[in-house]
Design a protein around this motif. Structure first.
Motif, PDB file in Angstrom:
ATOM      1  N   ASN A 245     -17.479 -18.142  36.744  1.00 21.79           N
ATOM      2  CA  ASN A 245     -18.525 -17.016  36.237  1.00 21.79           C
ATOM      3  C   ASN A 245     -18.326 -16.520  35.004  1.00 21.79           C
ATOM      4  O   ASN A 245     -17.234 -16.890  34.182  1.00 21.79           O
ATOM      5  CB  ASN A 245     -18.224 -16.042  37.330  1.00 21.79           C
ATOM      6  CG  ASN A 245     -16.858 -15.194  37.062  1.00 21.79           C
ATOM      7  OD1 ASN A 245     -16.679 -14.651  36.101  1.00 21.79           O
ATOM      8  ND2 ASN A 245     -16.188 -15.028  38.368  1.00 21.79           N
ATOM      9  N   SER A 246     -19.253 -15.764  34.414  1.00 24.13           N
ATOM     10  CA  SER A 246     -19.358 -15.399  32.962  1.00 24.13           C
ATOM     11  C   SER A 246     -18.250 -14.606  32.569  1.00 24.13           C
ATOM     12  O   SER A 246     -17.731 -14.720  31.366  1.00 24.13           O
ATOM     13  CB  SER A 246     -20.773 -14.986  32.538  1.00 24.13           C
ATOM     14  OG  SER A 246     -20.665 -13.708  33.374  1.00 24.13           O
ATOM     15  N   SER A 247     -17.875 -13.765  33.440  1.00 19.77           N
ATOM     16  CA  SER A 247     -16.761 -12.842  33.391  1.00 19.77           C
ATOM     17  C   SER A 247     -15.273 -13.544  32.933  1.00 19.77           C
ATOM     18  O   SER A 247     -14.533 -13.380  31.995  1.00 19.77           O
ATOM     19  CB  SER A 247     -16.538 -11.920  34.311  1.00 19.77           C
ATOM     20  OG  SER A 247     -15.393 -11.021  34.015  1.00 19.77           O
ATOM     21  N   ASP A 248     -15.119 -14.378  33.746  1.00 21.25           N
ATOM     22  CA  ASP A 248     -14.015 -15.272  33.888  1.00 21.25           C
ATOM     23  C   ASP A 248     -13.903 -16.056  32.604  1.00 21.25           C
ATOM     24  O   ASP A 248     -12.758 -16.344  31.986  1.00 21.25           O
ATOM     25  CB  ASP A 248     -13.812 -16.097  35.009  1.00 21.25           C
ATOM     26  CG  ASP A 248     -13.380 -15.575  36.201  1.00 21.25           C
ATOM     27  OD1 ASP A 248     -13.274 -14.141  36.104  1.00 21.25           O
ATOM     28  OD2 ASP A 248     -13.193 -15.904  37.323  1.00 21.25           O
TER      29      ASP A 248
ATOM     30  N   ALA B  72     -15.585 -15.549  29.699  1.00 19.73           N
ATOM     31  CA  ALA B  72     -15.095 -14.810  28.588  1.00 19.73           C
ATOM     32  C   ALA B  72     -13.649 -14.575  28.465  1.00 19.73           C
ATOM     33  O   ALA B  72     -13.041 -14.588  27.320  1.00 19.73           O
ATOM     34  CB  ALA B  72     -15.901 -13.500  28.780  1.00 19.73           C
ATOM     35  N   SER B  73     -12.873 -14.287  29.751  1.00 19.24           N
ATOM     36  CA  SER B  73     -11.499 -14.208  29.773  1.00 19.24           C
ATOM     37  C   SER B  73     -10.755 -15.452  29.140  1.00 19.24           C
ATOM     38  O   SER B  73      -9.837 -15.343  28.368  1.00 19.24           O
ATOM     39  CB  SER B  73     -10.967 -13.556  30.989  1.00 19.24           C
ATOM     40  OG  SER B  73     -11.565 -12.381  31.289  1.00 19.24           O
TER      41      SER B  73
END
Length: 232
Positions: free
Chosen positions: A83-86, A88-89
């Motif tokens: 997913n995009s949040s992961d 980015a992290s």
């Protein structure tokens, strides 16, 4: 899908990128100390980099997927495999880990921890080389996962070993590694001012690689089998 929580996955990404960069920078320093022959120094930089990739992907891949590369994380996010949040992290962890890897390499060789590279790496030929290098890396990863998943560590290590020599840029193929290498004024460095061109080229190459390989690897349904099922 990894069964490890995000904290462990981010730690694996930071650790892997740190060790990768420490190998790239450290082997470059060692090679430069041991020989004045540029070709031999490049070989001394190439072989450890390819070797450490095999090790790192093998031991950390089951935890985080062993991206160690923002371009790879971007590709997997666009393919909805992370997913995009992961993603980015992951990218933040990779960049931080890469910079730490440069600092560790400097300290091992008793150099200033933070430096600014003066090595010029710019121009159309260099940017094209980075796009080609990253395209090939993404193609290797995606096709490797589909056809020979257990061999991906070796495929990536061998590809990068080859790309060091067939690209004019010596195949950074990784925005996090490029950023980390701007902090070393040694054999493997790149001027900070040259980073944007490299990073853009790497991302473009990665996106082209993703688009082409997604199409190329999409198998067609067996029409004979479908017809038999339809008649049944």
């Amino acid at each position: 899908m990894s069964t490890y929580d995000l904290t462990r996955r981010l730690t694996a990404e930071a650790l892997g990128t740190a060790l990768l960069v420490a190998t790239v920078v450290g082997s470059g320093i060692m090679a430069d100390k041991l020989t004045d022959d540029t070709a031999l120094a490049l070989l001394g930089n190439t072989l450890p980099t390819g070797a450490i990739l095999v090790v790192l992907i093998t031991i950390l891949g089951p935890i985080s997927g062993a991206h160690f590369n923002p371009a790879v994380s971007l590709v997997f996010a666009l393919r909805r495999e992370i997913n995009s949040s992961d993603a980015a992290s992951y990218i933040v962890a990779q960049i931080v880990g890469g910079i730490i890897g440069t600092i560790i390499a400097h300290l091992m060789f008793d150099l200033s921890a933070i430096q600014s590279s003066l090595t010029v790496r710019t121009g159309i030929a260099q940017w094209l080389a980075e796009a080609v290098a990253t395209f090939g890396l993404v193609a290797t990863i995606l096709a490797g996962i589909k056809f020979a998943n257990s061999s991906v560590p070796w495929l990536v290590g061998l590809y990068i070993t080859a790309a060091y020599w067939f690209t004019a840029s010596t195949s950074f193929a990784n925005p996090a590694v490029a950023i980390a290498r701007s902090f070393t004024n040694t054999f493997s460095g790149i001027r900070p001012i040259d980073l944007p061109g490299f990073i853009v080229a790497e991302l473009v190459g990665a996106l082209i690689g993703m688009i082409l390989m997604t199409w190329l690897l999409r198998s067609q349904p067996d029409t004979k089998t479908q017809n038999r099922k339809a008649r049944a």
